[in-house]
Scaffold this active site. Structure first.
Site, PDB file in Angstrom:
ATOM      1  N   CYS A   1      43.185  40.403  39.069  1.00 12.29           N
ATOM      2  CA  CYS A   1      44.388  40.220  38.247  1.00 12.29           C
ATOM      3  C   CYS A   1      44.929  41.532  37.730  1.00 12.29           C
ATOM      4  O   CYS A   1      46.085  41.863  37.928  1.00 12.29           O
ATOM      5  CB  CYS A   1      44.092  39.283  37.090  1.00 12.29           C
ATOM      6  SG  CYS A   1      43.777  37.630  37.658  1.00 12.29           S
ATOM      7  N   HIS A   2      44.098  42.284  37.028  1.00 15.81           N
ATOM      8  CA  HIS A   2      44.596  43.511  36.431  1.00 15.81           C
ATOM      9  C   HIS A   2      43.726  44.704  36.789  1.00 15.81           C
ATOM     10  O   HIS A   2      43.766  45.736  36.132  1.00 15.81           O
ATOM     11  CB  HIS A   2      44.725  43.353  34.920  1.00 15.81           C
ATOM     12  CG  HIS A   2      45.590  42.187  34.535  1.00 15.81           C
ATOM     13  ND1 HIS A   2      45.067  40.993  34.135  1.00 15.81           N
ATOM     14  CD2 HIS A   2      46.918  42.029  34.545  1.00 15.81           C
ATOM     15  CE1 HIS A   2      46.055  40.138  33.902  1.00 15.81           C
ATOM     16  NE2 HIS A   2      47.192  40.738  34.148  1.00 15.81           N
ATOM     17  N   GLY A   3      42.887  44.541  37.803  1.00 14.51           N
ATOM     18  CA  GLY A   3      42.185  45.680  38.373  1.00 14.51           C
ATOM     19  C   GLY A   3      40.964  46.181  37.630  1.00 14.51           C
ATOM     20  O   GLY A   3      40.586  47.343  37.805  1.00 14.51           O
TER      21      GLY A   3
END
Lengths: 138, 687
Positions: free
Chosen positions: A102-104
């Site tokens: 999702c956001h790494g």
């Protein structure tokens, strides 16, 4: 609006048999609607997890504190990214651990946050070994 | 709402009521004789448009709720059944889903209009703050509404957004548990979101009443920002504003209908046609377009708590706007610097929206941080500073003076710029889902594309045959019933043919009197039986990858179109990414694996499948299925036929949608034209 009685009852402890999980493999079980990753770590993964300088981590915690002694090969973590709750993918990312798409955020082979926006390590659920090849989560 | 009315109805019955409850006088003074500034432009019609949209959402929502089932196991299916089986259910659903986007589009225009013309300044502070409260309620309502279809994006959006609250120190975790009603997002969460989604619109309606009340006490602002002084500065609300708003709403309906009838999925996410799965996170979690700028701010700030605070402050800061901007001149028309900074701010918001849809890596993160700083700087630095250093141009003494001096400046150029920017913003979503790798499926010519598209009956019948003989051994079609085969807009079978087709299947039924399950021949009301009893069985039988159900596959798959295609797509009504992808995957198998690609054991190389390693072996080969109508029995033809068939299964009422759309457009264009000429006539001696 807190969880009702049936929801709480369904959240009782569960037992998981570890014997079919080969080294280097991991399984995902659900407990309280949350995915729990159980990884059978390789020697390399354990060495990597223990080799880092704990003080340099964003959320300092030793690998020893995150596994049960005598069962170092087993890592049991709640597979929910501590950023915004996505499910990280096992065996991906730069640290031989977990990668959140999702956001790494990237976690190492001990489930500790190494890179990305997540503030904390993947939490270790309450569990104990019932026998050498069986654990009880909860 | 503007003081006691001297309205006296002539009808004695109405007089009797009026003496006891002066509601007619209230209506009369608020919406008939209410003086409205003479110089209002069309940006002021968005207030009426928003009231209309709120009514529309409540009306369609109440009817949808009659058919919807708020249960984690049934919600997704009940939404599909609304679209397939309820009379005009597809229309209701499109109106409600696109309506949310249109509602937000209108509210953003309305807010930016307020920002540009200084409508938040003394004495309209409370009016403005009530507006911010409405906006917050709208965001909460929109978010919970998006969760109800219980698709992948619904579920994961709910997970991400509820987890925002876990950033709160000490109480965070308990708040999240309270929101969930469990240990994770699940059935209790869906139930309470449904309840709140039904409640909040009525709260919004209540605050709207306060908003209109405050408006009618303070009076409307106007493009010149000078208060009306004499009677010459105003016109009565009815018929002047009423008819102008009517024309504004009619034009807005044209845009709304474009989405409802021709692009219903343009603003949505293909992933939301996949039922929620708590075990799999979609690769990109992207909120609906109207939240994207705030989502970008959230992600730009590397600390979790700070990110959440930043996101909420971005909205809360609006409440303080009347005091941050202390300039005495209201309208940016007379503020040369403020005007420029306003447009820069609009661009910043649009770019933030674009970034919110991009993956959070590399240059996007840096750009996001810069723009986040710009966003806050506009409110916290630029506006307070401008009110001290800017030299505004002289403001006209009165509204009538301003009208006399009115130059023929084209608002059109601004409008066009705004529409282009809006299209870029909306389309950024499509861009965001660009699959890795450059192998984009080739475009095809489909019989069902375009505003007059119809399904090719022959292709549907052949596609059904391919499905039955090839795909059906692994893939289900669980939302399609045999009776659908005889429905208008489908493969064109008769009722008897559909019944005969159904009777070839064995369907499990029971229990009978002895308590046993038994098999019987299928009936038209039965659904296509699935090849596997459950997902685990499907997974186990297919090397770990469950073959997806094909009912919705052409809507559940997509690929990124990229800039600038998504803008053209809006105008050309291109929405066949799904069919293009499905047909490309069917033909994309290649025994020769290109260098640099490793295919794991048990997988096959496919040029168009994301990651190239697909578990499905090449399903079609030339001559595999015999055709009775002489069509070529090639893989290309099979793919085309089965994809056409699957487009029909995904949207059985597509022909009705496009047909009704044409009729609605003819009506709306005539209606808008009539409204325009009526408006001209009413306003003839008022300019």
């Amino acid at each position: 609006m807190n969880p009702d009685a049936s929801t709480i009852a369904a959240g009782a402890p569960i037992e998981v048999d570890l014997s079919p999980v080969a080294e280097g493999q991991d399984i995902k079980v659900f407990w309280r609607g949350k995915p729990i990753y159980i990884s059978h770590r390789t020697k390399k993964q354990i060495d990597e997890a223990r080799g880092v300088n704990v003080a340099s981590l964003p959320d300092p915690e030793t690998d020893e504190a995150r596994v049960k002694s005598g069962h170092e090969q087993w890592l049991v973590v709640i597979g929910i990214c501590t950023h915004l709750g996505c499910i990280p993918i096992a065996h991906e990312g730069n640290y031989d651990g977990f990668f959140c798409p999702c956001h790494g955020s990237q976690y190492d082979s001990s489930g500790r946050i190494r890179q990305g926006p997540a503030p904390a390590n993947l939490p270790v659920p309450p569990y104990q070994f019932v026998s050498d090849t069986k654990i009880q989560i909860g | 709402m503007s003081g006691p009315s001297d309205y006296q109805p002539s009808n004695p019955a109405l007089q009797w009521i009026e003496r006891r409850l002066p509601i007619l006088g209230l209506m009369h003074s608020s919406f008939v004789v209410y003086p409205t500034p003479r110089n209002l432009n069309y940006w002021w019609t968005f207030g009426a448009i928003l009231s209309f949209m709120l009514g529309m959402q409540i009306l369609t929502g109440v009817i949808l709720a009659m058919h919807y089932t708020p249960h984690a196991d049934l919600a997704f299916k009940s939404v599909e059944l609304i679209v397939r089986d309820v009379n005009y259910g597809w229309l209701l659903r499109n109106m409600h889903a696109c309506g949310a986007s249109m509602f937000f589009f209108a509210v953003y225009v309305h807010m930016l209009r307020g920002l540009y013309y200084g409508s938040y300044k003394e004495p309209r502070e409370v009016l403005w703050i009530l507006g911010v409260i409405i906006y917050l309620l709208m965001m909460a309502t929109g978010f919970m509404g998006y969760v109800l279809p219980w698709g992948q994006m619904s579920f994961w959006g709910a997970t991400v957004i509820t987890n925002l609250f876990s950033a709160i120190p000490y109480f965070g975790e308990s708040i999240v548990t309270l929101l969930w009603g469990g240990y994770s997002v699940g059935n209790p969460t869906l139930n309470r979101f449904f309840s709140l989604h039904y409640l909040l619109p009525f709260l919004i309606a209540g605050v709207v009443v306060l908003h209109v009340w405050a408006l009618h006490v303070a009076g409307q602002n106007n493009p010149d920002g000078v208060e009306p002084k004499t009677e010459k500065d105003t016109v009565p609300f009815t018929p002047h504003a009423t008819i102008k708003d009517g024309f504004g709403v009619a034009c807005f309906l044209l845009l709304y209908a474009w989405f409802i009838f021709y692009m219903p999925n343009y603003l949505g996410d293909a992933d939301n046609y996949i039922p929620a799965n708590p075990g799999v996170t979609p690769p990109h979690i992207v909120p609906e377009w109207y939240y994207l700028p705030f989502y970008a701010i959230l992600r730009s700030i590397p600390n979790k708590l700070a990110g959440v605070i930043g996101m909420f402050s971005a909205i809360i800061v609006l409440c303080f706007l009347p005091w941050l901007d202390a300039a005495r001149t209201r309208s940016s028309k007379y503020r040369p610097l403020a005007k420029q900074f306003f447009w820069i701010f609009v661009v910043v918001c649009i770019l933030l929206g674009y970034l919110g849809a991009q993956p959070p890596e590399g240059i996007y993160v840096i750009a996001g941080r810069v723009l986040t700083v710009c966003y806050f700087a506009y409110f916290l630095i630029v506006l307070p500073l401008l009110s001290r250093i800017e030299k505004p141009r002289p403001v006209p003494n009165s509204i009538s003076e301003a009208i006399l001096a009115k130059s023929g400046k084209a608002v059109a150029s601004v409008a066009i710029a705004l529409v282009a920017a809006g299209a870029l913003f909306l389309g950024s979503l499509q861009d965001a889902r660009a699959s890795e790798g450059s192998d984009k499926p080739p475009g095809n010519k489909w019989s069902f594309s375009g505003p007059f598209g119809k399904f090719d009956r022959g292709a549907l019948q052949r596609g059904l045959k391919v499905y039955k003989e090839v795909c059906a051994s692994c893939h289900g079609l669980s939302y399609v019933a045999f009776r659908n085969l005889a429905e208008a807009g489908g493969p064109g079978y008769s009722v008897a043919q559909a019944a005969a087709f159904a009777s070839e299947y064995k369907v499990k039924d029971g229990p009978n009197d002895a308590g046993d399950m038994f098999e019987r021949p299928g009936r038209p009301a039965d659904y296509f039986p699935s090849p596997f009893p459950n997902e685990q069985a499907a997974r186990a039988a297919n090397g770990g990858a469950a073959p997806p159900d094909l009912s919705l596959i052409t809507k559940a798959r997509s690929y990124g179109r990229g800039f600038p295609w998504f803008i053209f797509d809006f105008f050309t009504q291109y929405q066949e990414q799904g069919p293009d992808y499905v047909s490309a995957v069917l033909q994309g198998f290649d025994d020769h694996v290109p260098e640099g690609v490793t295919i794991p054991e048990g997988s096959y190389y496919n040029k168009y499948f994301p990651g190239h390693a697909i578990k499905m072996p090449k399903p079609l080969s030339d001559g595999q299925v015999t055709y009775d109508d002489g069509s070529p029995t090639t893989v290309a033809q099979y793919s085309k036929d089965v994809t056409t068939f699957l487009m029909w299964t995904a949207e059985p009422h597509m022909e009705a949608r496009k047909r009704l759309g044409f009729q609605v457009f003819v009506f709306l264009i005539l209606f808008a034209g009539l409204m325009y000429f009526t408006k001209k006539k009413v306003w003839a001696d008022s300019h």
